[in-house]
Design an enzyme around this catalytic site. Structure first.
Site: not given
Length: 339
Positions: A106, A204
Site C-alpha cells: 500500500q 499479465k
C-alpha cells in the site's frame, strides 16, 4: 567511530527462530556470546499487548528483530510497543530490524479515497522512537523516502545468486531469469546480471485485484531452465499460472526464487501440485508446518546477512558492501562451501 557499548538484540513474537539465528551468527562474528535481551511480550485477555524488559538497556544500541508478517497488525503493534518500552528505558539508539515490511503493497493511492498505509506505518515507527530501519526487499523501494530516518534495504538477490550458482553450477548456460510481471523487471534484471543469464517477462493483465485475465511470455524460453524471481508470494495463484505457461511455451523446468514467502490461504497446496520443480524462499517470515513439510519448497537463511548488517550498523561501516558477492560469499561459506 565505533561505539563503546555492545549491540543488543530483542525479539518480538513474529519470528523468534530468525532472531535466535541472528544472535548465534553475531556470537560467531564477535567471538563472544550475543543473546537476546530478556523480556516478555504477552497479551492481556482482551488482546492488548504488554511488554516488559528485564535487563538494563540505558545507553545501549538496541536492535528489535520483528517482521510485520501475518498477523500483520499484532506484529506491528508489538514492534511499536517494544520500541516505546526501550525509548522510555533510555536506550541509546533503537533500530527496527524488519525482515519483511508489512503494508509495503500500500505504497500509493490506486483509487480515490484510499490510504497510503506504508507512509502511515513509517510515521508510527518514527513516533514510537525508532531511529533507524533495516529491512529486506521492500515491495516498493520508494518507501525508503517515506521515512525521515535512515533506512537500509538489503537485497535477497545476492543470496539467491549464491544459491543458484551452487545448485545449478553444471547448467548455468541453460538458465533464463523470468520476471512474473512488467513491474518486477528491474529486480529480475539485477539477478540475471549476477548470474550472467538472459531475461524473459511474463506480461499479465488483471481484470480485478487477485484475478489474472491473460498472460503472455515475452522472450523465447524453449529448452530453458526458467527461474521466476519476485519479492513476495501470497496466494501463489499468479506464480503457478506463470509456471504452467512457461512449460507450455517450451521451458524445460521452472523454479522460483521469492524473497518473502507470505504463502497465505491455498498457496502451499497450489505450489505442491504445480508444475514448478522448486520454490526457494527466505526465512524473513517464519515458516508454517505446511511450508516446512512441502517437498518442493526450500528455505534459505537470512540470518548471516542480517547479523553482518547489524554489526556494520553498530560499527558505523558500510551496509551496502553486503550487496556484492565477494563480500557476501564468505558470510555464507558454510552453506555454499562447494561454491
Amino acid at each position: 567511530m565505533p561505539t563503546l557499548t555492545e549491540p543488543k538484540l530483542i525479539s518480538g513474537n513474529a519470528n523468534p527462530p530468525l532472531a535466535k539465528a541472528v544472535a548465534r551468527r553475531m556470537s560467531m562474528h564477535r567471538g563472544m556470546s550475543v543473546g537476546l535481551v530478556d523480556a516478555r511480550v504477552e497479551r492481556f485477555n482482551d488482546g492488548e499487548i504488554f511488554v516488559e524488559v528485564f535487563e538494563n538497556v540505558r545507553g545501549e544500541d538496541m536492535f528489535i528483530i520483528q517482521p510485520t508478517s501475518n498477523p500483520a497488525n499484532d506484529n506491528l503493534m508489538e514492534l511499536l510497543i517494544i520500541a516505546d518500552a526501550l525509548r522510555r528505558s533510555s536506550a541509546g539508539r533503537i533500530t527496527a530490524v524488519i525482515p519483511y515490511f508489512g503494508y509495503a503493497r500500500q505504497d500509493r493511492r490506486m483509487k480515490a479515497r484510499t490510504p497510503i498505509s506504508a507512509k502511515l506505518v513509517a510515521n508510527l515507527l518514527t513516533e514510537a522512537g525508532v531511529e533507524r530501519v533495516l529491512t529486506m526487499d521492500l515491495h516498493a523501494t520508494q518507501i525508503q523516502g517515506f521515512f525521515d530516518i535512515p533506512v537500509d534495504n538489503l537485497y535477497a538477490a545476492p543470496i539467491f545468486a549464491l544459491d543458484i550458482m551452487h545448485h545449478f553450477k553444471d547448467r548455468m548456460d541453460e538458465l533464463m531469469v523470468v520476471s512474473p510481471d512488467v513491474g518486477g523487471v528491474a529486480r529480475a534484471r539485477e539477478l540475471a546480471k549476477r548470474i550472467n543469464s538472459p531475461l524473459s517477462i511474463v506480461d499479465k493483465r488483471r481484470e480485478k485485484a487477485g484475478e489474472v485475465a491473460e498472460m503472455t511470455v515475452i522472450g523465447d524460453v524453449t529448452d530453458k531452465v526458467c527461474l521466476i524471481v519476485d519479492d513476495l508470494c501470497d496466494t501463489a495463484g499468479t506464480l503457478c499460472k506463470a509456471a504452467d505457461l512457461l512449460i507450455e511455451k517450451g521451458a524445460k523446468e521452472v523454479h522460483s526464487y521469492i524473497s518473502h514467502g507470505v504463502l497465505s490461504g491455498p498457496a502451499v497446496p497450489r505450489i505442491t501440485s504445480s508444475s514448478m520443480k522448486s520454490l526457494v524462499i527466505t526465512d524473513t517470515i517464519q515458516a508454517t508446518e505446511a511450508v516446512k513439510n512441502a517437498e518442493n519448497i526450500r528455505i534459505v537463511p537470512t540470518a548471516p546477512i542480517f547479523a553482518q548488517a547489524i554489526l556494520n550498523t553498530w560499527n558505523g561501516t558500510s551496509v551496502s558492501s553486503l550487496f556484492e558477492l565477494d563480500t557476501l560469499g564468505p558470510i555464507y561459506e558454510g552453506l555454499y562451501s562447494g561454491q
